[in-house]
Design an enzyme around this catalytic site. Structure first.
Site, PDB file in Angstrom:
ATOM      1  CE  LYS A  85      82.091 -11.951  23.136  1.00 33.78           C
ATOM      2  NZ  LYS A  85      83.226 -12.880  23.017  1.00 33.78           N
ATOM      3  NE  ARG A  98      87.257 -25.121  27.479  1.00 31.60           N
ATOM      4  CZ  ARG A  98      86.794 -23.897  27.683  1.00 31.60           C
ATOM      5  NH1 ARG A  98      87.518 -22.857  27.300  1.00 31.60           N
ATOM      6  NH2 ARG A  98      85.617 -23.703  28.257  1.00 31.60           N
ATOM      7  CG  HIS A 132      76.905 -19.092  29.103  1.00 28.78           C
ATOM      8  ND1 HIS A 132      77.206 -20.428  28.975  1.00 28.78           N
ATOM      9  CD2 HIS A 132      75.873 -18.865  28.255  1.00 28.78           C
ATOM     10  CE1 HIS A 132      76.402 -20.975  28.076  1.00 28.78           C
ATOM     11  NE2 HIS A 132      75.584 -20.050  27.617  1.00 28.78           N
ATOM     12  CG  HIS A 174      75.832 -22.060  32.987  1.00 31.64           C
ATOM     13  ND1 HIS A 174      76.774 -22.954  33.467  1.00 31.64           N
ATOM     14  CD2 HIS A 174      76.322 -21.578  31.808  1.00 31.64           C
ATOM     15  CE1 HIS A 174      77.765 -23.024  32.601  1.00 31.64           C
ATOM     16  NE2 HIS A 174      77.518 -22.201  31.591  1.00 31.64           N
ATOM     17  CD  GLN A 200      85.448 -21.943  33.255  1.00 36.00           C
ATOM     18  OE1 GLN A 200      86.380 -21.309  32.770  1.00 36.00           O
ATOM     19  NE2 GLN A 200      84.350 -22.191  32.584  1.00 36.00           N
ATOM     20  CB  CYS A 221      76.771 -24.308  29.322  1.00 35.37           C
ATOM     21  SG  CYS A 221      78.024 -24.375  28.050  1.00 35.37           S
TER      22      CYS A 221
END
Length: 716
Positions: free
Chosen positions: A538, A437, A584, A459, A455, A408
């Site tokens: 969300k 990560r 997102h 956005h 993935q 993002c």
């Protein structure tokens, strides 16, 4: 109950004398000091730690004061409304949910795990305080399972305090069961300890220890838990109210919001399942803890079903199938990073190509962004302040850089690199970029928890008025993909949390737009109050696989904060500069994680469109190898994953069987007749014989089957 600890210890001493008598003549057992790693018997500490009695003494004093306070509360008639609208009369500070259940039927009272009063989970034995709406939940409900397993975690915690020298930390319910962490610097848990722990736990269950709730001040809590530096940290750092609650069952008193089952006797069957090491609050720089997992049920039949389920899940383990089918592997020299072998890469590429085709249909533009950025980017986005420990960072020419854990911020740079007009919106940027990560090594688990992944990240930059339409588009996208994969799913709208950024009016407007989009989509959804991200509400999507297990892959999130942080804007029709809203969204989520889920969902029997082994050509004799190779070459050029078995040392039957075991969807047997007529003889991995087809006919059927993305291997 003040004498309960003394009675329990007396019983324990009697048990130990009996054990000693039974073991007479055997080698004298070493006296346990540190606990753990012993195995054999229950291994209980003798005597129990002194803090247990100190804790109970303070609890009994405060609980007596609480009971006295309750006796002074004014009793008055109240109305209790059931889910069907029926109203029952009760008395405030006297009538409990269990009383309500018992008044309806003994069976309902027996099967109820917990209640819900005005939408809040409530202990069955806790008095009602006024007029209310009430629900009675059994183990079949999600919240019923969570409460049941949370209560069993307390039983485990009691057993651990009686078994090991250490300090209890956290003990929550999880998706299937529960765990408890304990800091025990001089010991380590081993599998030999399980039976002893289970014996102690079953004794706790047999005593039907009641769960007692007590509200305490922070000062009293610090006094009660002064022996436990971890509970003290929680009290000082996590509790921001003057009081909070503890729960007692038997000698265990634990800092806990609850609620719980009425007593430990509700637990009819339990099992310690595994153990592991972890860190305090997941921080690798903090203390190392021992974690013990378990499962429990209110019925022995459910435990038998769970064990069968575990056996089936073990057969489907994607790590096992991945090695057997040569799809992927992991290596210690790059822990948490998948090595995709040729067959596994076929699956990866098929999934990615599929989503790319959907992007074209749905107006997404695919982009490529850098893998590493100066940490100034992450400071601007806010990730560095909250997420730095989960990022891989390093120095480059005296500047700090980090590998991206998400796309993002890079997409914000891309949107903001030039002026934007309202006519361009919505801008939908999609990115399959590699993400990293820094997951703890102990948390890594095959493809489902990795350090390097990709993935279907995208956005959407849009105006507030476009939110409903864009969310509808995201939900339609999700439905199209999950229907192909054969997944069912649940939708939840997670709303403003306690700690949030932005104005309440903006949040309420956004939540109303999400509700509108969900209503228009038409699928059932639930409200999940207070569980939104700090930057916006969300939609949480939970999918269910063939074993009815739950997974979270997709996400749809609104974000008002990144546009502010990156000073993003577009020129509105009236000539003013406006802030866009960011959506997102991901549907597959991590391709690595999804591949692990799909491997287990299909048990390695890949549907044709996704299969890395679609066709095996088997010549009946070496003289037909050339024809087999010719078929392989032509179908390979058509995008079919096809191989040939030219092992002259194997019989025809063995070749066919090997192909079926390797999960080739179709086996083409070719001999003199097929070579002469330009045909193939087709059978499946399940030994269904389709018979003879011309090359042209089978080629067309295979292409049509692949493009249909059907999960049924039917030749039409």
């Amino acid at each position: 109950m003040a004498t309960e600890i003394t009675e329990d210890m007396a019983e324990m001493k009697i048990e130990k004398k009996q054990q000693a008598a039974n073991q007479k003549g055997n080698k004298k057992k070493d006296k346990k000091k540190g606990g753990g790693g012993g195995g054999g018997g229950t291994g209980e500490l003798s005597p129990w730690p002194s803090y247990i009695q100190d804790r109970i003494t303070l609890f009994d004093k405060l609980y007596a004061e609480y009971q006295e306070y309750l006796s002074t509360r004014e009793r008055k008639p109240i109305q209790i409304t059931l889910p069907d609208g029926k109203v029952i009369e009760g008395e405030s500070w006297t009538t409990t949910p269990f009383d309500v259940a018992s008044g309806i039927s003994a069976g309902l009272a027996q099967n109820s795990v917990i209640s819900k009063v005005n939408g809040v989970l409530w202990d069955l034995d806790r008095p009602l305080e006024g007029d209310c709406n009430i629900e009675l939940l059994n183990f079949d409900s999600r919240e019923g399972k969570e409460v049941f397993w949370h209560s069993t975690a307390h039983v485990l915690g009691e057993a651990m305090e009686r078994r090991y020298v250490g300090c209890l930390c956290y003990g929550p319910p999880i998706e299937s069961g529960f765990y408890y962490d304990m800091h025990m610097p001089e010991a380590a848990v081993c599998e030999a300890d399980y039976s002893g722990l289970e014996t102690i736990m079953k004794g706790i269950v047999k005593k039907k220890q009641p769960f007692q709730r007590l509200e305490m001040t922070k000062e009293d809590l610090l006094e009660m838990f002064k022996y436990n530096e971890f509970k003290t940290r929680i009290i000082k750092n996590k509790i921001d109210t003057p009081t909070t609650t503890v729960y007692r069952c038997g000698p265990l008193i634990d800092l806990c919001r609850g609620p719980h089952v009425r007593n430990t006797g509700k637990i009819k069957t339990l099992k310690v399942t595994k153990n592991s090491s972890t860190y305090w609050e997941g921080n690798a720089e903090a203390e190392s803890l021992q974690r013990i997992y378990g499962i429990s049920f209110p019925d022995n039949k459910l435990m038998k079903e769970w064990k069968i389920f575990q056996e089936e899940a073990a057969k489907r383990d994607h790590r096992k199938i991945g090695l057997q089918q040569e799809l992927f592997f992991f290596h210690e020299l790059s822990a948490g990073s998948c090595f995709w072998l040729p067959k596994g890469t076929i699956i990866f590429n098929t999934l990615q190509k599929w989503i790319q085709e959907e992007y074209l249909k749905r107006g997404f533009t695919e982009v490529i962004t850098p893998n590493m950025y100066n940490t100034k980017l992450w400071e601007t986005s806010g990730h560095w302040q909250h997420y730095a420990e989960n990022m891989f960072s390093f120095d480059v020419e005296k500047e700090k850089y980090a590998l991206k854990p998400m796309n993002c911020p890079g997409h914000c740079l891309m949107f903001g690199h030039r002026p934007r007009s309202w006519r361009e919106l919505p801008v939908r940027l999609a990115d399959f970029g590699v993400l990293h990560r820094n997951e703890l090594s102990g948390a890594l688990s095959g493809l489902t928890r990795v350090r390097r992944f990709q993935q279907d990240d995208a956005h959407i930059f849009c105006t507030p008025d476009q939110i409903v339409e864009e969310i509808r588009g995201c939900l339609d996208f999700l439905q199209a993909v999950y229907s192909v994969l054969g997944f069912t799913y649940e939708l939840k709208l997670s709303t403003r949390p306690e700690k949030y950024m932005g104005e309440i009016e903006v949040w309420e407007d956004a939540e109303s737009r999400l509700k509108q989009a969900l209503d228009e989509f038409g699928a059932p959804w639930e409200l999940n109050p207070g569980d939104g991200a700090f930057y916006g509400p969300k939609i949480d999507i939970t999918v269910h696989d063939a074993l009815r297990r739950s997974h979270q892959c997709a996400t749809i999130q609104l974000d008002f904060q990144l546009p502010i942080r990156f000073q993003l804007s577009y020129n509105a029709p009236d000539g003013t500069e406006k802030r866009p809203v960011i959506v997102h969204r991901a549907v597959l989520g991590s391709i690595e994680r999804l591949t692990g889920i799909l491997t287990e969902n299909f048990a390695g029997k890949w549907p044709f469109w996704l299969s890395p082994r679609q066709v095996m050509v088997v010549p009946v004799m070496p003289m037909f190898n050339d024809y087999a190779n010719e078929l392989q070459r032509k179908l390979h050029l058509q995008g079919i994953a096809i191989d040939t078995d030219l092992d002259d040392g194997s019989t025809l039957n063995k070749k066919v069987r090997n192909a079926q075991l390797a999960q080739y969807n179709f086996i083409f047997v070719v001999g003199e007749k097929e070579q002469t007529s330009g045909t193939v003889n087709v059978r499946t991995r399940d030994n269904v014989v389709h018979g003879e087809f011309t090359y042209e006919d089978i080629s067309e059927k295979l292409s049509r089957l692949r493009d249909s993305k059907s999960n049924l291997d039917t030749l039409e």
